[in-house]
Design an enzyme around this catalytic site. Structure first.
Site, short mmCIF file in Angstrom:
data_model
loop_
_atom_site.label_atom_id
_atom_site.label_comp_id
_atom_site.label_asym_id
_atom_site.label_seq_id
_atom_site.Cartn_x
_atom_site.Cartn_y
_atom_site.Cartn_z
N LYS B 85 0.84 -1.21 0.00
CA LYS B 85 0.00 0.00 0.00
C LYS B 85 0.87 1.26 0.00
CE LYS B 85 -3.49 -2.41 2.72
NZ LYS B 85 -3.79 -2.69 4.12
N ARG B 106 15.55 -8.05 6.17
CA ARG B 106 16.19 -8.20 4.85
C ARG B 106 15.41 -7.31 3.89
NH1 ARG B 106 18.23 -13.20 1.37
NH2 ARG B 106 19.81 -12.96 2.95
#
Lengths: 156, 306
Positions: B85, B106
């Protein structure tokens, strides 16, 4: 001040003199100061001027303008050794050599397109000076090192 | 000193700190199989923010957390998160820190973990940021060498493959330069170690570059092999030709020391043929397994300071 006599350009009443610019770099200094076209003040440029200190140098005089610390840092990055004189009423009220800070932010952008500072995150670029001669900067975030033309090309 | 420390780049570690992590990891080896009997992190929650797919790193962090008794919080596919989003990393980190005691991250962008660590009140562990840093991989590589060879000084290490783009080899070379090591870099001309890294490590240890493993294989105590990726070569024929010269062969092993250890950050493709897996020198699966005790030690150090 006696060296001024050898210059082909006039003293200024008020403003900034950027002296001892490595020869050939004056136009680059103008570019990073966003001086192009008519800026409404007198700007004098001397390129390839004899200098006791450097052999040859460039000089820029900008009337009615005092540079801020971000502009001085940018000059340090592309014209190391340049001296700045602040002039008021034809007198030099402050004179100093530009110095590359050990750490700075926001003046240049990281050359690594995959660096987080080149993403949509709200973060300013930040660099650590690894070496001043030759100039090597390291991005605080991605740790990529930049030098030479790469630095000049990425000045914001 | 360790409590709440961010683990972002191997460059943030002194030699003493590295050795301390390795020593702690040694103590965790047996618990990595059985679980720590005291479950010392039983009140802690480890959040794993993996914005990029990963198998070994994620699973070994989660395994390490479980073996220490900690709970794990993470998301599966990115599609199910607010990242799609348009939520920024900074916002995601600010939210997740209130749900957890440490964030393992990560991310595809380099420097993302450093940025996250500046906004998070809880410690951040970098589990790989794009082509940037992956410090826990380096620590487990060093641990493998120390445990399998018994020492990290006065050894001869060869690193072969893609030395230009491979992030693990950059961090590993820098870390190795803290020890008394003869380093041999074996790669095609086009994939040599970047000059700035070479310059940095050459001031500390003896480094030699080679284009052929044959030149040096007999002297090595450690051979660290990395994958040469197809996408580095515009011409597939050129890739085949070049990459093929950096495949390990059983004939190399006949020349090598019996005590040689072969390492690889995995996944491997063709650079180590499967028949080498049965040679005693092959240690890459052990290396991957050591990810768990090393990460157990790191979690313990930064969450309990001991």
């Amino acid at each position: 001040m006696e060296k001024e006599k050898t210059l082909k350009i006039e003293k200024i009443k008020k403003g900034t003199v950027i002296d001892h610019i490595p020869v050939g770099r004056a136009l680059k200094v103008l570019k990073i100061l966003n001086i192009e076209g008519d800026i409404g003040q007198t700007v004098s440029i001397a390129i390839h001027v004899k200098s006791q200190k450097l052999g040859l140098k460039d000089v820029i005089k900008i009337e009615e303008r005092i540079l801020d610390s971000s502009e001085l840092n940018k000059i340090a990055l592309i014209a190391g050794g340049a001296t700045i004189s602040i002039v008021e009423d034809y007198d030099i009220v402050n004179k100093f050599e530009v110095e590359i800070p050990n750490e700075f932010s926001g003046i240049i952008k990281c050359s690594n397109p995959k660096c987080i500072t080149n993403s949509n995150e709200r973060v300013k670029s930040r660099f650590v000076t690894v070496s001043k001669k030759p100039l090597i900067l390291k991005c605080h975030y991605c740790e990529r090192e930049m030098e030479g033309e790469e630095i000049e090309e990425n000045i914001i | 000193m360790w409590l709440n420390k961010d683990i972002v780049s191997i460059g943030d570690f002194s030699k003493e700190e590295i050795l301390e992590v390795l020593e702690r990891s040694e103590n965790m080896v047996s618990y990595a199989k059985t679980g720590h009997p005291e479950k010392p992190l039983r009140d802690k929650i480890v959040a794993t923010l993996f914005f990029e797919p990963s198998t070994r790193t994620r699973l070994s962090f989660e395994s390490a957390a479980m073996r220490m008794g900690a709970g794990i919080l993470g998301f599966g596919a990115l599609e199910s998160t607010s990242v799609v989003k348009g939520e920024t990393l900074i916002d995601t980190v600010r939210i997740v820190e209130s749900y957890s005691d440490v964030i393992v991250i990560r991310h595809p962008m380099e420097g993302a973990a450093r940025l996250a660590s500046e906004f998070a009140q809880v410690p951040v562990i970098n589990a790989g940021d794009g082509a940037g840093q992956h410090p826990t991989q380096t620590l487990l590589d060093l641990f493998t060498i120390k445990r399998e060879l018994g020492k990290l000084d006065n050894i001869c290490v060869g690193i072969m493959g893609d030395l230009k783009y491979g992030r693990t080899v950059h961090s590993l070379s820098k870390a190795l330069s803290l020890f008394k090591i003869d380093l041999h870099l074996i790669s095609p001309e086009t994939l040599k170690m970047p000059k700035h890294i070479l310059k940095d490590i050459s001031t500390k240890i003896k480094v030699q570059e080679h284009e052929d493993l044959e030149e040096i294989v007999q002297d090595l105590d450690v051979l660290y092999v990395t994958r040469i990726q197809k996408e580095r070569f515009p011409d597939p024929e050129e890739y085949k030709k070049v990459a093929g010269s950096y495949y390990l062969k059983t004939s190399h092993l006949q020349k090598a020391k019996k005590s040689l250890i072969i390492m690889h950050p995995l996944p491997r493709v063709d650079e180590i043929p499967v028949e080498i897996d049965n040679y005693p020198q092959a240690r890459y699966f052990k290396q991957a397994a050591y990810g768990v005790p090393v990460r157990m030690a790191i979690l313990d150090l930064i969450l309990r300071g001991e």
